[in-house]
Enzyme design. Structure first.
Site, PDB file in Angstrom:
ATOM      1  N   GLY A  12       0.775  -1.232   0.000  1.00  0.00           N
ATOM      2  CA  GLY A  12       0.000   0.000   0.000  1.00  0.00           C
ATOM      3  C   GLY A  12       0.807   1.282   0.000  1.00  0.00           C
ATOM      4  N   ASN A 108      -5.596   3.417 -12.772  1.00  0.00           N
ATOM      5  CA  ASN A 108      -4.609   2.432 -12.355  1.00  0.00           C
ATOM      6  C   ASN A 108      -3.210   3.026 -12.467  1.00  0.00           C
ATOM      7  OD1 ASN A 108      -3.650  -0.333 -11.733  1.00  0.00           O
ATOM      8  ND2 ASN A 108      -2.905  -0.322 -13.833  1.00  0.00           N
ATOM      9  N   HIS A 110       0.655   1.886 -13.173  1.00  0.00           N
ATOM     10  CA  HIS A 110       1.437   0.758 -13.701  1.00  0.00           C
ATOM     11  C   HIS A 110       2.916   1.142 -13.710  1.00  0.00           C
ATOM     12  CE1 HIS A 110       2.177  -2.928 -15.919  1.00  0.00           C
ATOM     13  NE2 HIS A 110       2.995  -2.247 -16.683  1.00  0.00           N
TER      14      HIS A 110
END
Length: 207
Positions: A12, A108, A110
């Site tokens: 996280g 997202n 990446h």
């Protein structure tokens, strides 16, 4: 107020980058409503608890089928009524039903400069292993909207990071996180919170 659900699988650190930017006032009018982990041992759940954020685990292992898990995941996201869903190291394929429920409202992060080293099989350390094996001199990170493909949605932000002699996948991973991921993910959230992004013809336009 832009309300977020953040989905995480592991430590996280990208979640923490958002928490920290909210705390220091860099991210204004943004709140994390819920953190969802697919792994009960994910340290991200501890980070959420420490920040006073609701954290829940929705694991595929708890369901008889992938379809049942997908339903539970979508339900868990919808319950929090988010304006934006943030995949911050979430190593689970997002079901099409969720993408349709939140069009251009899922992003997202990446760990490469898409379209390099992305798609099926490229996640976590595997991305950095592939970059080093190929011998690239520059790598980086990308924030993009999520569509029904794998790492194929419209690109929001990218940041390049140099590859240095003697890099291992672990060293490179850390540098990409520190120099790129932890910077551009909160920045992308800020752009969305400020209403400064729109998607036209499959590309992100800055307002």
């Amino acid at each position: 107020m832009l309300n977020l659900v953040v989905c995480v699988s592991g430590g996280g650190t990208n979640l923490q980058s958002i928490i920290d930017r909210i705390a220091d006032g860099t991210l204004k009018d943004v709140a994390i409503r819920r953190v969802i982990a697919n792994n009960p041992g994910a340290y991200a759940l501890t980070r959420a608890k420490d920040a006073g954020i609701e954290g829940i685990c929705i694991s595929p292992k708890s369901y008889a089928s992938r379809a049942e898990f997908n339903e539970a995941l979508l339900r868990g996201v919808k319950e929090a009524e988010p304006d934006l869903v943030v995949l911050a190291g979430f190593l689970v394929a997002i079901p099409p039903e969720m993408i349709r429920a939140f069009p251009n409202r899922i992003i997202n992060i990446h760990p490469s400069l898409i379209p390099s080293f992305c798609g099926v099989g490229y996640y976590g350390l595997k991305v950095h292993e592939a970059a080093l094996k190929r011998g690239v001199k520059i790598t980086g990170a990308t924030v993009h909207f999520v569509d029904e493909g794998m790492d194929s949605g419209p690109i929001i932000l990218q940041k390049a990071v140099g590859v240095e002699p003697g890099d291992t996948p672990e060293i490179l991973q850390r540098r990409v996180m520190e120099q790129a991921e932890w910077k551009i993910l909160p920045e992308a959230v800020a752009l969305i919170a400020g209403g400064r992004l729109k998607v036209e013809d499959g590309q992100v336009r800055m307002a």
